[in-house]
Design an enzyme around this catalytic site. Structure first.
Site, mmCIF file in Angstrom:
data_model
loop_
_atom_site.group_PDB
_atom_site.id
_atom_site.type_symbol
_atom_site.label_atom_id
_atom_site.label_comp_id
_atom_site.label_asym_id
_atom_site.label_seq_id
_atom_site.Cartn_x
_atom_site.Cartn_y
_atom_site.Cartn_z
ATOM 1 N N HIS A 132 0.838 -1.196 0.000
ATOM 2 C CA HIS A 132 0.000 0.000 0.000
ATOM 3 C C HIS A 132 0.869 1.240 0.000
ATOM 4 C CE1 HIS A 132 -3.159 -2.637 2.234
ATOM 5 N NE2 HIS A 132 -2.807 -3.106 1.057
HETATM 6 C C1 FAD Z 1 -0.489 -10.067 -0.240
HETATM 7 C C2 FAD Z 1 -1.192 -8.844 -0.732
HETATM 8 C C3 FAD Z 1 -2.470 -8.552 -0.283
HETATM 9 C C4 FAD Z 1 -3.133 -7.409 -0.746
HETATM 10 N N1 FAD Z 1 -4.406 -7.165 -0.315
HETATM 11 C C5 FAD Z 1 -5.060 -6.059 -0.727
HETATM 12 C C6 FAD Z 1 -6.382 -5.800 -0.289
HETATM 13 O O1 FAD Z 1 -6.989 -6.534 0.451
HETATM 14 N N2 FAD Z 1 -6.979 -4.662 -0.737
HETATM 15 C C7 FAD Z 1 -6.346 -3.789 -1.558
HETATM 16 O O2 FAD Z 1 -6.928 -2.746 -1.880
HETATM 17 N N3 FAD Z 1 -5.094 -4.035 -1.993
HETATM 18 C C8 FAD Z 1 -4.442 -5.143 -1.605
HETATM 19 N N4 FAD Z 1 -3.179 -5.410 -2.070
HETATM 20 C C9 FAD Z 1 -2.573 -4.456 -3.005
HETATM 21 C C10 FAD Z 1 -3.056 -4.716 -4.436
HETATM 22 O O3 FAD Z 1 -2.712 -5.995 -4.825
HETATM 23 C C11 FAD Z 1 -2.451 -3.665 -5.358
HETATM 24 O O4 FAD Z 1 -2.861 -2.390 -4.904
HETATM 25 C C12 FAD Z 1 -2.941 -3.802 -6.798
HETATM 26 O O5 FAD Z 1 -2.849 -5.119 -7.239
HETATM 27 C C13 FAD Z 1 -2.136 -2.863 -7.671
HETATM 28 O O6 FAD Z 1 -2.573 -2.979 -9.005
HETATM 29 P P1 FAD Z 1 -1.706 -2.345 -10.185
HETATM 30 O O7 FAD Z 1 -2.349 -2.757 -11.447
HETATM 31 O O8 FAD Z 1 -1.517 -0.900 -9.937
HETATM 32 O O9 FAD Z 1 -0.255 -2.991 -10.043
HETATM 33 P P2 FAD Z 1 0.223 -4.515 -10.105
HETATM 34 O O10 FAD Z 1 -0.831 -5.433 -9.665
HETATM 35 O O11 FAD Z 1 1.530 -4.551 -9.406
HETATM 36 O O12 FAD Z 1 0.423 -4.756 -11.665
HETATM 37 C C14 FAD Z 1 1.508 -4.208 -12.360
HETATM 38 C C15 FAD Z 1 1.971 -5.208 -13.403
HETATM 39 O O13 FAD Z 1 2.975 -4.573 -14.161
HETATM 40 C C16 FAD Z 1 4.001 -5.487 -14.425
HETATM 41 N N5 FAD Z 1 5.222 -4.698 -14.688
HETATM 42 C C17 FAD Z 1 5.911 -3.917 -13.823
HETATM 43 N N6 FAD Z 1 6.942 -3.331 -14.435
HETATM 44 C C18 FAD Z 1 6.899 -3.732 -15.714
HETATM 45 C C19 FAD Z 1 7.711 -3.459 -16.858
HETATM 46 N N7 FAD Z 1 8.780 -2.662 -16.787
HETATM 47 N N8 FAD Z 1 7.378 -4.043 -18.035
HETATM 48 C C20 FAD Z 1 6.301 -4.873 -18.144
HETATM 49 N N9 FAD Z 1 5.532 -5.169 -17.094
HETATM 50 C C21 FAD Z 1 5.812 -4.600 -15.900
HETATM 51 C C22 FAD Z 1 4.065 -6.358 -13.192
HETATM 52 O O14 FAD Z 1 4.668 -7.613 -13.454
HETATM 53 C C23 FAD Z 1 2.599 -6.466 -12.815
HETATM 54 O O15 FAD Z 1 1.975 -7.592 -13.366
HETATM 55 C C24 FAD Z 1 -2.492 -6.545 -1.646
HETATM 56 C C25 FAD Z 1 -1.209 -6.841 -2.108
HETATM 57 C C26 FAD Z 1 -0.558 -7.987 -1.671
HETATM 58 C C27 FAD Z 1 0.798 -8.292 -2.201
#
Ligand code: FAD
Length: 573
Positions: free
Chosen positions: A503
């Site tokens: 977070h």
């Molecule tokens: C154990 C755990 C429990 C959680 N529980 C909660 C919860 O209950 N509630 C909540 O609100 N949030 C929770 N979260 C947080 C939540 O998972 C994230 O806020 C959310 O998934 C973020 O989404 P995103 O798409 O921004 O990023 P991400 O899910 O991190 O997706 C980004 C993607 O980009 C890819 N990437 C990165 N850099 C590059 C690059 N240079 N080239 C190509 N690909 C790249 C990564 O591999 C990834 O697949 C939790 C997280 C964890 C780890």
């Protein structure tokens, strides 16, 4: 030499929640989308019976590979930052679906106060309530403007909840699904909180309480309370994730192509316009250029900022002059907690990622801060995530951490233990920020992102204020013994001793004015209208909740912006 691929309308970088929502909305609107994901493909069948706690929790199977890429960290600018070598503090996602596959599912809307933090604080307490060392600001969008995007995100994710918190912003529609079932532990918390005059209710959950067909006609199953939720993919397709919602919906349009093992290393641009991205195939190390009309970064907080910095787009924040917005307002979260040991057992081996009860009485500006030397607050939550056998060894302070006495205590306490955790807001401070590390590089030669961060006076005051309130609830619940978390020392990547969270926020913040933000309220880059950046990196501060529902709501807003951009080809108002 890099091979150039066929031009796409939109290229999304990463394929977690943020990118997959944009990909789905754009694909449904008829745009040709290419998604570049550095990790591998995966789907629900990969998680059938996959309860290997050691693999998924202890060895971080679904997380970023730190031998390829990490972050560096220091508490203050006069120190040399060192690389993070263990995935503890940030379990950054990898693979198709990102961290949205192994997340818990707690899905709060932020408070109306969060979106107008500066103006509302000044209005109630005057301009001097918080010192100039804190760069707090409004987000540029009010809660009322965000409401329709929240509604969209909830309907796509099938959120299960109850509209009972008197502090939440007004909802236009009820939750798509009723709340999850309450357990003994949750009932106990609810009763105690009510007795103390607070307002408990069930946490909005992306773990579906019943079978559900979402707004894109994708089917989600009902949660089985199996306890293998946090850190695991859901084998019942009951926890909303991009794998069972946005990605299949986008693929059904035939307008989305996914390229896996594609690590993006640069945004290509000329004369204020992005032309595409360069990526490396992580298996063959071949380089490719993916040209596109619009580029959208959804590569999580660290890489959203790092790719902009490395590609020289925008002015990097400078701590001394306070100039530049890129990397600014990096914030974590403040997490005081209380552990309680009980005489009677709870049924803790069942659970779900967001099976929690919560109060918001000490969050935001829901209580009077006129005599307090901090602003904002924390949500309090009791969680029944399911006590998995390897990680769950609750013992009281003073018990040996190995041998017969440890085993005896751990077995007895296993089902007689609970904790209440607070998620406290973290406000941006001028000395907390992201920048490029001058020394350490990733496997592909790019500088790592460097975190400069420590807890602030505001954080410490907030933390100390919350501890007795947490203890008060635990006492009222009837715990035989309870222990609050230790005093805040310096922030450390592995030294906090309690749950590390993903977070984190800031780095590419949103706002109504170019001088104080990286992207506008459509998440469109101020200097490059065909570049959009989406994720918690957009948050100007980190509220007292989990981030994802708001990330997803903002992704709907960005999708609207991108589709609008294709018609108007300009910086959107
Ligand atoms: C154990 C755990 C429990 C959680 N529980 C909660 C919860 O209950 N509630 C909540 O609100 N949030 C929770 N979260 C947080 C939540 O998972 C994230 O806020 C959310 O998934 C973020 O989404 P995103 O798409 O921004 O990023 P991400 O899910 O991190 O997706 C980004 C993607 O980009 C890819 N990437 C990165 N850099 C590059 C690059 N240079 N080239 C190509 N690909 C790249 C990564 O591999 C990834 O697949 C939790 C997280 C964890 C780890």
């Amino acid at each position: 030499m890099a091979k150039t691929l066929k031009k796409a309308d939109v290229v999304v970088v990463g394929l977690g929640w943020a990118s997959s929502i944009v990909a789905n909305e754009c694909a449904k609107a008829g745009l040709k989308v290419v998604a570049l994901e550095r990790g591998a493909n995966q789907d629900t069948s990969d998680f059938l019976g996959a309860h290997d706690e050691y693999k998924y929790v202890n060895n971080f199977a679904l997380k970023q590979d730190l031998s390829k890429e990490s972050v560096t960290f220091r508490n203050e600018s006069k120190q040399m930052a060192l690389p993070m070598r263990k995935n503890y503090s940030f379990d950054v996602g990898n693979n198709v679906g990102g961290a949205g596959v192994h997340w818990n599912g707690m899905s709060y809307r932020f408070l109306p106060y969060d979106f107008e933090l500066k103006s509302m604080t000044e209005q109630r307490y005057g301009k001097n309530k918080i010192s100039k060392d804190y760069s707090i600001q409004d987000w540029g969008l009010s809660y009322d403007e965000m409401e329709k995007y929240y509604d969209k995100a909830e309907k796509m994710m099938g959120i299960s909840g109850e509209d009972k918190s008197p502090f939440s912003g007004k909802r236009k529609n009820p939750f798509p699904n009723p709340p999850l079932e309450k357990t003994t532990m949750l009932h106990k918390f609810e009763k105690a909180a009510k007795k103390l005059g607070y307002n408990p209710c069930m946490v909005p959950a992306a773990n579906c309480s019943q079978p559900y067909e979402n707004s894109d006609k994708q089917s989600l199953g009902a949660c089985q309370y199996c306890a293998f939720c946090e850190h695991f993919g859901c084998e019942y397709a009951a926890k909303a994730s991009p794998l069972i919602t946005t990605i299949p919906s986008a693929l059904a349009t035939k307008n989305l192509s996914i390229i896996t093992h594609a690590n993006v290393i640069e945004i290509l641009h000329k004369n204020g316009r992005a032309s595409g991205v360069k990526f490396i195939n992580t298996l063959t190390l071949e380089e490719f250029i993916q040209p596109a009309e619009v580029i959208m970064l959804g590569s999580y907080v660290f890489n959203n900022a790092r790719l902009l910095m490395h590609s020289k787009i925008g002015e990097i924040y400078d701590e001394k002059s306070l100039k530049g917005t890129l990397g600014k307002n990096y914030s974590f979260q403040i997490t005081p907690s209380v552990n309680g040991f009980f005489d009677e057992p709870f049924n803790v081996y069942l659970g779900a990622g967001a099976l929690c009860n919560w109060i918001d009485d000490f969050n935001g500006d829901n209580f009077d801060h006129s005599k307090l030397d901090f602003i904002h607050g924390a949500s309090f939550r009791i969680s029944q995530n399911g006590a998995r056998p390897i990680a769950s060894n609750p013992i009281e302070p003073g018990t040996p951490t190995w041998g017969a006495a440890f085993k005896k205590a751990s077995v007895r306490n296993y089902t007689r233990f609970t904790y209440i955790g607070a998620q406290g807001a973290s406000l941006p401070h001028n000395s907390n920020y992201l920048s490029l590390d001058p020394t350490y590089k990733d496997a592909y030669g790019l500088p790592l992102i460097r975190i400069t961060y420590d807890y602030t006076k505001q954080d410490r005051k907030l933390y100390d204020f919350m501890l007795p309130k947490l203890a008060g609830i635990m006492k009222e619940m009837g715990a035989r013994k309870f222990y609050t978390s230790p005093k805040l020392t310096n922030y450390g990547l592995v030294s906090n001793g309690w749950y590390g969270s993903t977070h984190i926020a800031g780095g590419t913040i949103m706002g109504a004015k170019k001088e104080e933000s990286v992207v506008n309220t459509y998440l469109q880059h101020w200097d490059m209208p065909n570049l959009f950046v989406v994720g918690a990196s957009n948050f100007p501060h980190n509220p007292g909740y989990n981030p994802t529902l708001t990330i997803n709501a903002l992704a709907y807003r960005a999708s609207e912006g991108i589709i609008k951009f294709f018609k108007e080809k300009r910086l959107l108002a």
